[in-house]
Design a protein around this motif. Structure first.
Motif, short mmCIF file in Angstrom:
data_model
loop_
_atom_site.label_atom_id
_atom_site.label_comp_id
_atom_site.label_asym_id
_atom_site.label_seq_id
_atom_site.Cartn_x
_atom_site.Cartn_y
_atom_site.Cartn_z
N ASN A 26 -24.13 8.81 -4.55
CA ASN A 26 -24.57 9.36 -5.82
C ASN A 26 -24.98 8.30 -6.83
OD1 ASN A 26 -24.01 12.09 -5.18
ND2 ASN A 26 -21.84 11.63 -5.37
N TRP B 88 -18.78 10.68 -8.41
CA TRP B 88 -20.13 10.92 -8.92
C TRP B 88 -20.74 9.75 -9.67
CZ3 TRP B 88 -19.75 16.58 -11.21
CH2 TRP B 88 -19.78 17.47 -10.13
N GLU C 212 -15.43 14.24 -4.44
CA GLU C 212 -16.66 13.45 -4.52
C GLU C 212 -16.64 12.52 -5.72
OE1 GLU C 212 -19.64 16.39 -4.85
OE2 GLU C 212 -19.11 17.35 -2.96
N MET D 118 -20.91 18.22 -1.41
CA MET D 118 -22.22 17.82 -1.89
C MET D 118 -22.07 17.19 -3.27
SD MET D 118 -23.57 21.55 -2.85
CE MET D 118 -22.67 22.48 -4.01
N GLY D 119 -23.01 16.43 -3.66
CA GLY D 119 -22.90 15.68 -4.92
C GLY D 119 -23.11 16.57 -6.12
N ARG D 120 -23.34 15.94 -7.23
CA ARG D 120 -23.56 16.71 -8.45
C ARG D 120 -24.96 17.30 -8.35
NH1 ARG D 120 -24.22 14.65 -14.31
NH2 ARG D 120 -23.96 16.61 -15.41
N LEU D 121 -25.01 18.60 -8.18
CA LEU D 121 -26.29 19.24 -7.96
C LEU D 121 -27.20 19.10 -9.17
CD1 LEU D 121 -25.59 22.59 -6.21
CD2 LEU D 121 -27.10 20.79 -5.45
N PHE D 122 -28.44 18.79 -8.91
CA PHE D 122 -29.40 18.74 -9.98
C PHE D 122 -29.94 20.15 -10.15
CE2 PHE D 122 -32.23 17.21 -12.97
CZ PHE D 122 -33.50 17.65 -12.71
N PHE E 4 -29.59 16.46 -5.36
CA PHE E 4 -28.47 16.02 -6.17
C PHE E 4 -28.92 15.05 -7.24
CE2 PHE E 4 -26.27 18.30 -3.32
CZ PHE E 4 -26.09 17.74 -2.06
N VAL E 5 -28.00 14.82 -8.19
CA VAL E 5 -28.24 13.80 -9.19
C VAL E 5 -27.93 12.47 -8.55
CG1 VAL E 5 -27.54 12.90 -11.42
CG2 VAL E 5 -27.61 15.36 -11.05
N SER F 233 -18.34 13.67 -15.26
CA SER F 233 -19.68 13.36 -14.77
C SER F 233 -20.11 11.93 -15.03
CB SER F 233 -20.70 14.29 -15.43
OG SER F 233 -20.65 14.10 -16.82
N VAL G 268 -17.77 17.75 -17.36
CA VAL G 268 -18.99 18.54 -17.30
C VAL G 268 -18.86 19.76 -18.21
CG1 VAL G 268 -20.43 19.94 -15.81
CG2 VAL G 268 -19.49 17.81 -14.96
N ASP H 25 -20.24 11.00 -1.90
CA ASP H 25 -19.61 12.30 -1.71
C ASP H 25 -18.48 12.25 -0.70
OD1 ASP H 25 -22.49 14.53 -2.03
OD2 ASP H 25 -21.21 13.52 -3.48
#
Lengths: 535, 130
Positions: A496, A239, A237, B1-5, A451-452, A284, A300, A513
């Motif tokens: 994203n 980001w 993915e 899935m993306g970067r989870l918040f 998600f962010v 990130s 991260v 993603d």
């Protein structure tokens, strides 16, 4: 049978036209009842400024409107020649002006006369002017005193008389506008009309100059809406994406623990320039240095690495034992690096990797962005779930932006005066940072709950807001009106992050993603720097 | 899935049994005497890192309620339900609060709660109780 006149309409009209010159029967035009006399005089003023004196005299003859009275013309000529005494005489002849205007205008003229005499070292004459002519006007005594002090000690540029054109402009401001028409008034009105057309155009996204012949109308075609290129180099993915400040490069980072620098070639296509490998955790975010020579990448809860853009080498690793970094950014002068840690502190480093300062306490969160503005004075980060902290590090003062829902991400406008805050309740809020912090606009329609997802500014004058969304589309809103203009489909996974090229308003990049980055541009065009005003 | 918040909770908290995502603080417990099909459940005033499912009316031991199942944002497993509206006056206090099934979460000290008989478990429990 009430029919009053049996004259055929065409004859009636002709009659009217011929008598127009004398009677000006119909003396207002257009739906706003603009006075015809004023309109003709504006046209005449423009002709005069272009130097078309023959046309000007013809216009005066044909319309029968005296464009500007001979006396005023004479007066202007005398002032331009610097013939102060004569100009004062002709000023007094202008009976349309009332006493106060005459006095103020005389003051302006005499002030110039005084300064000229002073510059020519004719002190006695200057003193006489001051005593007899200026002070008996009894206007602006402070200025009179200033002038008298100039007699004793001349101070450089204060004693220089103004250029004659400026004197005319000053006098124009004093005179009622129908006596002496402000210069360039017609051009000014046209410019105002163009501005208002541009402001109301929601899709305005090009820098070309409009033709006056038809209304400004961009049409949807100015917003990038077609996928021009799909970049498939990441293994997981993607980001985050961001264009460099000069628009020549794009940086992307991914869950596959790498970042890639892409180069924007002249035909608008992107090619891989460098792959930045070395992180042991998903990356990130990236941050371009203000001069685009270096790039920071943040793993991260890991380390921050600084890379040289041209060589692709990692030149520095910012690290603190037992702590993980969560965000990174440059100071506006490019000499300092700011990083956020997962223990909620923020640390400032220099370019050699030395820790310079640190701020502990609840300054940032695990998932937070970090921005530095105001010449490095203000640090912006998410300090609590629903609060953004604007921290003045010099005065240790704090301002807070408080929201009702959790804040997912934020991004700063190019002029650093606005903040775009993405919330978990699927709204994006625009806050103004200038002076008082206040909410300016809201943008809705996209999906953001797990998600962010990030939003960004973009387009000509940053007139648009673009955001990713969990439904695999890119959303574009018009910033002023809040109207959702376009949604761009094509990705097969949540989008994203988006980034709008700061230099090319027709290029948008989106990270998804589905492991790809899509470059969006105008339909049917390569995303080079051509622009079309009208379709 | 993306970067989870993901929201990080400070202090003693209950986390998802499978993926350790923080779900709620111990301080936010309102009542510990709820029941679901698989044992005990706690009523919390606030939960984090959950997504809400479809609203539906359910007849529970204490009456008719409009509830929605809640799922862990990271692994998607069902962790309990949230009360949207209560149709009886004396149940109104539950509105806006959520129940986490004790079986689905690890306690603040990491302890887990085991169901007496591990029968075929598909969805979260109902039942409820003051």
């Amino acid at each position: 049978m009430g029919g009053v006149d049996s004259e055929p309409p065409s004859k009636r009209r002709k009659l009217k036209q011929s008598s127009m010159a004398e009677t000006l029967a119909d003396d207002s035009i257009g739906s706003k009842r603009i006075k015809k006399v004023e309109f003709v005089r504006l046209i005449a003023e423009s002709l005069h400024s272009f130097g078309y004196s023959n046309t000007l005299s013809n216009l005066e003859k044909e319309s029968g409107i005296a464009v500007s009275s001979g006396l005023v013309n004479e007066f202007i000529k005398l002032v331009l020649d610097g013939n102060w005494d004569e100009s004062l005489n002709s000023l007094r002849k202008l009976s349309v002006l009332d006493e106060s205007v005459v006095k103020l205008a005389s003051f302006v003229i005499l002030e110039q006369k005084f300064l000229e005499l002073l510059n020519a070292d004719r002190f006695i004459d200057a003193l006489r002017t001051l005593r007899t002519e200026i002070s008996c006007l009894s206007i602006d005594q402070t200025r009179v005193r200033e002038l008298s002090s100039l007699l004793l000690c001349s101070r450089g540029n204060v004693t220089k008389p103004k250029p004659k054109q400026e004197v005319i402009i000053d006098l124009q401001r004093l005179f009622p506008p129908d006596v002496m028409i402000p210069q360039g008034r017609l051009v000014q009105l046209v410019e105002q009309a163009l501005d208002s057309q541009q402001d109301s155009c929601s899709f305005h996204n090009s820098v070309c100059v409009d033709s006056l012949f038809s209304d400004h109308n961009c049409g949807r075609s100015q917003i990038p809406s077609e996928t021009l290129q799909i970049l498939q180099e990441h293994q997981d993915e993607v980001w985050f994406v961001q264009f460099s400040h000069n628009g020549k490069f794009l940086a992307s980072c991914s869950k596959d623990k790498s970042a890639i620098i892409w180069e924007v070639s002249l035909d608008g296509r992107l090619v891989v320039k460098h792959r930045l490998l070395g992180h042991k955790e998903p990356v990130s975010c990236v941050s371009w240095s203000p001069n685009d020579d270096w790039i920071l990448t943040c793993g991260v809860e890991e380390v921050v690495r600084c890379w040289d853009v041209q060589s692709g080498e990692c030149v520095r690793i910012y690290d603190k034992t037992d702590l993980g970094m969560v965000s990174c950014n440059w100071s506006p002068d490019g000499q300092r690096v700011f990083t956020g840690f997962n223990d909620k502190s923020i640390v400032m480093w220099d370019l050699d990797g030395n820790e310079m300062e640190s701020w502990k306490g609840e300054k940032t969160l695990r998932i937070s962005d970090l921005q530095v503005t105001g010449d490095g004075k203000f640090i912006i980060s998410i300090c609590k779930e629903n609060m953004i902290l604007i921290f003045d590090r010099g005065l240790a003062k704090e301002r807070l932006i408080k929201e009702d829902y959790n804040i997912v991400s934020f991004s700063l406008s190019g002029d650093k005066k606005f903040l775009l805050v993405s919330l978990v309740n699927q709204e994006i809020h625009l806050w103004s940072l200038d002076g008082d912090v206040r909410l300016v606009a809201k943008y809705k329609g996209h999906k953001c709950s797990r998600f962010v997802v990030r939003a960004c500014f973009g387009g000509v004058d940053q007139a648009f807001v673009a955001s990713g969304s969990e439904d695999s589309r890119v959303y574009v809103w018009h910033r002023e009106t809040g109207e959702l203009i376009k949604t761009l489909g094509g990705h097969s996974g949540a989008v994203n992050c988006t980034s709008w090229n700061p230099v090319n308003p027709h290029m948008v990049a989106s990270a998804s993603d589905d492991r790809t980055i899509r470059i969006w541009g105008l339909k049917g065009l390569n995303s080079n720097h051509s622009c079309m005003c009208r379709t | 899935m993306g970067r989870l918040f993901l929201v990080t909770l400070e202090g003693k908290s209950y986390s998802c049994k499978h993926c350790k995502t923080h779900l709620a603080l111990c301080d936010d417990v309102v009542s510990k005497s709820f029941h679901c099909r698989y044992g005990k459940a706690y009523l919390f005033s606030k939960v984090a890192n959950v997504t809400v499912g479809v609203k539906e009316d359910r007849l529970m031991m204490t009456g008719l309620h409009t509830v929605a199942d809640i799922f862990c944002v990271k692994c998607g497993s069902i962790v309990g339900w949230t009360y949207e509206t209560a149709h009886e006056e004396d149940q109104k206090y539950k509105e806006g609060k959520s129940v986490l099934e004790r079986y689905k979460v690890s306690g603040p000290d990491g302890s887990n709660y085991w169901v007496r008989n591990e029968t075929h478990i598909i969805s979260g429990g109902e039942e409820d109780q003051v």
